[in-house]
Design a protein around this motif. Sequence first.
Motif, PDB file in Angstrom:
ATOM      1  N   GLU A  72     116.237  20.856 -55.405  1.00 29.62           N
ATOM      2  CA  GLU A  72     115.902  21.166 -54.010  1.00 29.62           C
ATOM      3  C   GLU A  72     116.887  20.513 -53.052  1.00 29.62           C
ATOM      4  OE1 GLU A  72     111.887  20.047 -53.235  1.00 29.62           O
ATOM      5  OE2 GLU A  72     111.052  21.308 -54.838  1.00 29.62           O
ATOM      6  N   LYS A  73     117.234  19.257 -53.331  1.00 28.77           N
ATOM      7  CA  LYS A  73     118.165  18.530 -52.467  1.00 28.77           C
ATOM      8  C   LYS A  73     119.538  19.206 -52.439  1.00 28.77           C
ATOM      9  CE  LYS A  73     120.576  14.080 -52.160  1.00 28.77           C
ATOM     10  NZ  LYS A  73     120.753  12.738 -52.787  1.00 28.77           N
ATOM     11  N   ILE A  74     120.034  19.591 -53.629  1.00 28.85           N
ATOM     12  CA  ILE A  74     121.362  20.213 -53.709  1.00 28.85           C
ATOM     13  C   ILE A  74     121.357  21.585 -53.048  1.00 28.85           C
ATOM     14  CG2 ILE A  74     123.064  21.178 -55.315  1.00 28.85           C
ATOM     15  CD1 ILE A  74     122.363  18.893 -57.233  1.00 28.85           C
ATOM     16  N   ARG A  75     120.304  22.384 -53.298  1.00 30.25           N
ATOM     17  CA  ARG A  75     120.255  23.723 -52.710  1.00 30.25           C
ATOM     18  C   ARG A  75     120.101  23.682 -51.201  1.00 30.25           C
ATOM     19  NH1 ARG A  75     116.758  25.679 -57.821  1.00 30.25           N
ATOM     20  NH2 ARG A  75     118.502  26.541 -59.063  1.00 30.25           N
ATOM     21  N   ALA A  76     119.469  22.610 -50.700  1.00 29.58           N
ATOM     22  CA  ALA A  76     119.304  22.479 -49.247  1.00 29.58           C
ATOM     23  C   ALA A  76     120.592  22.015 -48.579  1.00 29.58           C
ATOM     24  CB  ALA A  76     118.171  21.497 -48.943  1.00 29.58           C
ATOM     25  N   ASN A  77     121.280  21.047 -49.190  1.00 29.48           N
ATOM     26  CA  ASN A  77     122.475  20.458 -48.579  1.00 29.48           C
ATOM     27  C   ASN A  77     123.778  21.096 -49.028  1.00 29.48           C
ATOM     28  OD1 ASN A  77     120.774  18.594 -47.285  1.00 29.48           O
ATOM     29  ND2 ASN A  77     120.891  17.175 -49.008  1.00 29.48           N
ATOM     30  N   HIS A  78     123.773  21.709 -50.216  1.00 25.48           N
ATOM     31  CA  HIS A  78     124.998  22.317 -50.767  1.00 25.48           C
ATOM     32  C   HIS A  78     124.629  23.667 -51.393  1.00 25.48           C
ATOM     33  CE1 HIS A  78     126.839  18.302 -50.351  1.00 25.48           C
ATOM     34  NE2 HIS A  78     125.696  17.848 -50.846  1.00 25.48           N
ATOM     35  N   PRO A  79     124.279  24.664 -50.574  1.00 22.87           N
ATOM     36  CA  PRO A  79     123.755  25.940 -51.079  1.00 22.87           C
ATOM     37  C   PRO A  79     124.699  26.711 -51.997  1.00 22.87           C
ATOM     38  CG  PRO A  79     124.310  26.076 -48.744  1.00 22.87           C
ATOM     39  CD  PRO A  79     124.359  24.634 -49.106  1.00 22.87           C
ATOM     40  N   GLY A  80     126.000  26.454 -51.942  1.00 26.92           N
ATOM     41  CA  GLY A  80     126.945  27.209 -52.766  1.00 26.92           C
ATOM     42  C   GLY A  80     127.176  26.614 -54.151  1.00 26.92           C
ATOM     43  N   VAL A  81     126.612  25.456 -54.415  1.00 25.68           N
ATOM     44  CA  VAL A  81     126.851  24.769 -55.692  1.00 25.68           C
ATOM     45  C   VAL A  81     125.929  25.321 -56.779  1.00 25.68           C
ATOM     46  CG1 VAL A  81     126.762  22.556 -56.896  1.00 25.68           C
ATOM     47  CG2 VAL A  81     127.651  22.672 -54.559  1.00 25.68           C
ATOM     48  N   GLU A  82     126.516  25.812 -57.874  1.00 21.99           N
ATOM     49  CA  GLU A  82     125.747  26.356 -58.996  1.00 21.99           C
ATOM     50  C   GLU A  82     125.824  25.464 -60.236  1.00 21.99           C
ATOM     51  OE1 GLU A  82     123.735  28.883 -58.916  1.00 21.99           O
ATOM     52  OE2 GLU A  82     124.217  29.351 -56.819  1.00 21.99           O
ATOM     53  N   ARG A  83     126.924  24.686 -60.338  1.00 18.50           N
ATOM     54  CA  ARG A  83     127.087  23.780 -61.476  1.00 18.50           C
ATOM     55  C   ARG A  83     127.452  22.391 -60.964  1.00 18.50           C
ATOM     56  NH1 ARG A  83     126.719  26.027 -66.258  1.00 18.50           N
ATOM     57  NH2 ARG A  83     127.417  24.147 -67.347  1.00 18.50           N
ATOM     58  N   VAL A  84     127.006  21.383 -61.699  1.00 22.14           N
ATOM     59  CA  VAL A  84     127.343  20.004 -61.356  1.00 22.14           C
ATOM     60  C   VAL A  84     128.141  19.409 -62.513  1.00 22.14           C
ATOM     61  CG1 VAL A  84     125.365  19.685 -59.847  1.00 22.14           C
ATOM     62  CG2 VAL A  84     125.148  19.146 -62.287  1.00 22.14           C
ATOM     63  N   TYR A  85     128.923  18.369 -62.211  1.00 20.95           N
ATOM     64  CA  TYR A  85     129.823  17.782 -63.186  1.00 20.95           C
ATOM     65  C   TYR A  85     129.580  16.274 -63.274  1.00 20.95           C
ATOM     66  CZ  TYR A  85     132.107  22.269 -62.595  1.00 20.95           C
ATOM     67  OH  TYR A  85     132.346  23.616 -62.555  1.00 20.95           O
ATOM     68  N   PHE A  86     129.860  15.711 -64.461  1.00 24.53           N
ATOM     69  CA  PHE A  86     129.622  14.278 -64.666  1.00 24.53           C
ATOM     70  C   PHE A  86     130.446  13.789 -65.849  1.00 24.53           C
ATOM     71  CE2 PHE A  86     126.400  16.950 -66.612  1.00 24.53           C
ATOM     72  CZ  PHE A  86     126.402  16.566 -67.949  1.00 24.53           C
ATOM     73  N   ASN A  87     130.764  12.502 -65.816  1.00 20.09           N
ATOM     74  CA  ASN A  87     131.457  11.860 -66.933  1.00 20.09           C
ATOM     75  C   ASN A  87     130.430  11.586 -68.017  1.00 20.09           C
ATOM     76  OD1 ASN A  87     133.045  10.227 -68.641  1.00 20.09           O
ATOM     77  ND2 ASN A  87     132.565   8.393 -67.430  1.00 20.09           N
ATOM     78  N   LYS A  88     130.615  12.184 -69.200  1.00 19.71           N
ATOM     79  CA  LYS A  88     129.623  12.018 -70.261  1.00 19.71           C
ATOM     80  C   LYS A  88     129.766  10.695 -70.983  1.00 19.71           C
ATOM     81  CE  LYS A  88     132.126  14.249 -74.078  1.00 19.71           C
ATOM     82  NZ  LYS A  88     132.367  13.005 -74.833  1.00 19.71           N
ATOM     83  N   GLY A  89     130.890   9.989 -70.769  1.00 24.63           N
ATOM     84  CA  GLY A  89     131.150   8.777 -71.531  1.00 24.63           C
ATOM     85  C   GLY A  89     131.708   9.147 -72.896  1.00 24.63           C
ATOM     86  N   LEU A  90     132.020   8.124 -73.677  1.00 23.04           N
ATOM     87  CA  LEU A  90     132.540   8.338 -75.026  1.00 23.04           C
ATOM     88  C   LEU A  90     131.751   7.479 -76.019  1.00 23.04           C
ATOM     89  CD1 LEU A  90     136.393   8.345 -74.325  1.00 23.04           C
ATOM     90  CD2 LEU A  90     134.975  10.315 -74.918  1.00 23.04           C
TER      91      LEU A  90
END
Length: 323
Positions: free
Chosen positions: A305-323
């Motif tokens: 909800e937070k992402i769709r409200a503040n960043h409506p165009g974002v469909e995928r998120v990215y993150f460092n998975k670590g090793l």
Amino acid sequence: MAAELSTSINIKEPRWDQSTFMGRAKHFFTVTDPRNILLTNDQLAHAHKVISDYKQGIVSPGLTEDDLWKAKYIFDSAFHPDTGEKMILIGRMSAQVPMNMTITGCMMTFYKTTPAVLFWQWINQSFNAIVNYTNRSGDAPITVNQLGTAYVSATTGAVATALGLNALTKHISPLIGRFVPFAAVAAANCINIPLMRQRELKHGIPITDENDNRLGESSKAAQQAISQVVVSRILMAAPGMAIPPFLMNHLEKKAFLKVGLQQSAEGKPPQVQVRCLVFATPLCCALFPQKSSMSVSGLEPELQEKIRANHPGVERVYFNKGL
């Protein structure tokens, strides 16, 4: 006079295309190169300065593109991608081959008595705990109490699992018994990694959009990241611990092992482990992108909800998975 190097090279990303397995493999062959642990503090400091300056638009005199990428991979091999801190030497992925070769060799040699199994599993899980902490995702600080609790729970759980599996060797053939260390390592990874990174599971890891704008922290992303790391670590150990049991069992049946060629023959399993680890470490790291991603719909409902409200165009998120 040679033209000054352009400042438009994107050194935030690896040199090779990370959407392909081959691109990721080339990246990790460079990052996990065991020779990186021989680099001096001066060499690491120089690479750190070159990269830090370049990110600020400052190009060192005479710097070439190859020099820049060399500094980038020295930097990546020794400094954490989220915190920027210099990583513990034996926790770096470039130390995986020499450290795992030594520990795995001892685990596969001294597996017949409970004290020996207990000692080497504790050594192995302590090493794994250091690696898991060093290569964690996120930049949130960890207190000494949190780290101590994670270490004790991870090593105790993993060692107990290994001892339980070792008890099975009394009732199975010697050949199957030699696979117990691998089974113990696989089971222990499923315990050690989540426990050493339990803070990420509780509080989440940073997620960003494709332009590295931070969107929040997600436990769902942490679950995916840790699951991928567990799979990679188990497969990383498989070649070096699955092939030697067959080889050692075959050699022990040969009469010459009991005479003059014993020392020569017993040297072969470690050689197999070295060859396996040199290739298995980068190839298994390359199974999943370092910068992993997931759909917004897979996140926690409140974060969606937070992402769709503040960043409506974002469909995928990215993150460092670590090793």
